[in-house]
Design an enzyme around this catalytic site. Sequence first.
Site, PDB file in Angstrom:
ATOM      1  N   LYS A 156       0.803  -1.219   0.000  1.00  0.00           N
ATOM      2  CA  LYS A 156       0.000   0.000   0.000  1.00  0.00           C
ATOM      3  C   LYS A 156       0.838   1.272   0.000  1.00  0.00           C
ATOM      4  O   LYS A 156       0.336   2.343  -0.281  1.00  0.00           O
ATOM      5  CB  LYS A 156      -0.869   0.040   1.262  1.00  0.00           C
ATOM      6  CG  LYS A 156      -1.797  -1.142   1.427  1.00  0.00           C
ATOM      7  CD  LYS A 156      -2.403  -1.116   2.816  1.00  0.00           C
ATOM      8  CE  LYS A 156      -3.266  -2.352   3.046  1.00  0.00           C
ATOM      9  NZ  LYS A 156      -3.759  -2.395   4.432  1.00  0.00           N
ATOM     10  N   GLU A 227       0.270  -2.934   9.800  1.00  0.00           N
ATOM     11  CA  GLU A 227       0.636  -2.008   8.726  1.00  0.00           C
ATOM     12  C   GLU A 227      -0.368  -0.851   8.652  1.00  0.00           C
ATOM     13  O   GLU A 227       0.004   0.287   8.373  1.00  0.00           O
ATOM     14  CB  GLU A 227       0.720  -2.759   7.388  1.00  0.00           C
ATOM     15  CG  GLU A 227       1.592  -2.012   6.397  1.00  0.00           C
ATOM     16  CD  GLU A 227       1.983  -2.846   5.183  1.00  0.00           C
ATOM     17  OE1 GLU A 227       2.021  -4.091   5.289  1.00  0.00           O
ATOM     18  OE2 GLU A 227       2.242  -2.241   4.139  1.00  0.00           O
ATOM     19  N   HIS A 231      -0.324   3.745   9.412  1.00  0.00           N
ATOM     20  CA  HIS A 231      -0.937   4.850   8.670  1.00  0.00           C
ATOM     21  C   HIS A 231      -1.622   5.853   9.588  1.00  0.00           C
ATOM     22  O   HIS A 231      -2.078   6.899   9.121  1.00  0.00           O
ATOM     23  CB  HIS A 231      -1.990   4.309   7.686  1.00  0.00           C
ATOM     24  CG  HIS A 231      -1.424   3.582   6.510  1.00  0.00           C
ATOM     25  ND1 HIS A 231      -0.759   4.218   5.494  1.00  0.00           N
ATOM     26  CD2 HIS A 231      -1.420   2.268   6.191  1.00  0.00           C
ATOM     27  CE1 HIS A 231      -0.385   3.328   4.586  1.00  0.00           C
ATOM     28  NE2 HIS A 231      -0.766   2.134   4.990  1.00  0.00           N
TER      29      HIS A 231
END
Lengths: 362, 362
Positions: A156, A227, A231
């Site tokens: 991503k 993960e 963000h």
Amino acid sequence: MDEITFAVLGTGGIGRRALEVSQHKETLTPVAACDRRGIALDADGLDVDELLAATEGNIDNEVATDGGAGTAAVDGDGGGNEDGGDGVKQHGEDRGVVASDQARPSEDPIGEIVDRGDRIDAVLLALPNYEHDFIPRTADRFVEGGYSGVLIDVLKRSRVIDMLDDRRAAFEDAGITFVCGAGATPGLLTGAAALAAQSFVEVESVDIWWGVGLKSGYEDNRGTVREDIAHLPEYDIETARDLSADEIERLIDERDGVLEFEDMEHADDVLLERAGVCDAEDVTVGGILDVRDDEKPTTTTVRVTGTTFDGETATNVFQLGDETSMAANVNGPALGYLKAGVRRNRAGEYGVVGPAELMPGF
Amino acid sequence: MDEITFAVLGTGGIGRRALEVSQHKETLTPVAACDRRGIALDADGLDVDELLAATEGNIDNEVATDGGAGTAAVDGDGGGNEDGGDGVKQHGEDRGVVASDQARPSEDPIGEIVDRGDRIDAVLLALPNYEHDFIPRTADRFVEGGYSGVLIDVLKRSRVIDMLDDRRAAFEDAGITFVCGAGATPGLLTGAAALAAQSFVEVESVDIWWGVGLKSGYEDNRGTVREDIAHLPEYDIETARDLSADEIERLIDERDGVLEFEDMEHADDVLLERAGVCDAEDVTVGGILDVRDDEKPTTTTVRVTGTTFDGETATNVFQLGDETSMAANVNGPALGYLKAGVRRNRAGEYGVVGPAELMPGF
């Protein structure tokens, strides 16, 4: 299109579900699957049912912290820490893929796959990426080993694309087509944006908003959750990697299991710019993750606003049904893009491409 | 991808708008445009602005009734009858493309384009299809003339696909990649269906429902309207072709300008089956056309319902903004699929493909 053989690096949630979904796809034969400790190989096609049944309770959730060039360790996308503190769902003697009758321990599972590369059309890198050069370094091993074929990831992060781009010439020389970001997002959703952009001669904005409910898939996808935490505004990829399992649980508790993201660093922007759909700065990505409910907290929606050749402004919309799981939306597209990548590779097109670039010449 | 040269057969609404939209697409150079009476050629690229300005008021709306093998006439998609009774918007000395300074009369405009085929990567057949073998017969001329490259149409009728499929071996021998049905529907909407199907391992149904408001585009698109009339339960392609302009006006009057279609014979079904998305019988197509209002009478929507690998049933949805015109939704995708077709052709993939087959290996 002829039969396609593929290998999966990493047997966490994404790797295992990719194997499962491939059973529903014509022309796809999985011939290898590995994690950091072992490898299953069968040139005639793995027995996916056996492999999944044997490994479901034995996920290796350790993080591959390093390995250096040439010894990069292979992890599932399970998440956790080097001390194995997560201990997710383990109930067998052997952790990871070696729990399968088809597998055996290996000192260098990636090396074994590279060595068999001439019989493998595509390699799905279902790896975590806490160190953001982990996948680029893994790709280096395939280049160094003389592999030519498709490498594909479901990452991503925008910055990984840049690191892969730095290797473009090496991929081209090797005959490698690297497809990056081929999961649900960027993969499926940037593909939808590229398609929706077709009504317009100028795209003003692409808004991607996702909802994921992950209660039953939480243990399988701790790596993905970690993960995602990276963000959050207060974290980055390094600080998220260093969180202990307890710290993650506390962080999630504080938010009642719901993590909301706005203006994420997400590769959708650079991938849409590469595909000529719009400028990266016109793309916004956000979403809501609920790890305590399987129902999506919000409907995953792509809105593409643009101007038509005849001067009208409008918004085309793509929405995923709320009942579709993250796993369904990651793995179907990933395998579709894998097949598209093999087609490009066979036509002699090498280098680095994003999913939106694999859409019809839009 | 390198520069792509293309020709447009037919300078009715679709042909002219394709030329216009191509100005917004990188790498596309229009080098030829013709109708049944004339041709404009420029290997360096036509001056599209001049050509459009000169021809907007001089549309040749006659129907090409026949011509036999080797002399098939080229018409715009304007509609009307052999007696020229429609007389739509004509106000110049010369009708059709010859009104442009770049054009001249030709006895055999298709032959002239075939003769220059080695410098033309793709030919967009923006022709009407009142005789449903008109486009297949035009394709025959390209085969006979030794053309190798892309032929692409924006047709809707299932039976034409079969006629093109009968020519598959001839196309393959010639090195022709024929992309059929590449407009808004089937083109854009079956592409969206193929994309949306990615969440599922089994697609139960694809429902395509379109809305078109065509007040300001009505005169330009009489051919398309006539072809739509052929989809009404009381008509077929032959009886619609035989309608006079007055009869069409009366038919539209009786319906207050609104034509509603259910369960149309529409190539979306066979094209989605060819692409492996679902069975043709699971596809339904309908819509509403309003020729007296530019606002769409209903929102164009694609609904793909299926089962995920983990057993959930859901519906993914794609919707076009109501402000996007038919022309915008036809021509952007048509040119995108044209580019995708050229890529396939250059990779040595010949024969007949539908838009959904040009989507990433889904």
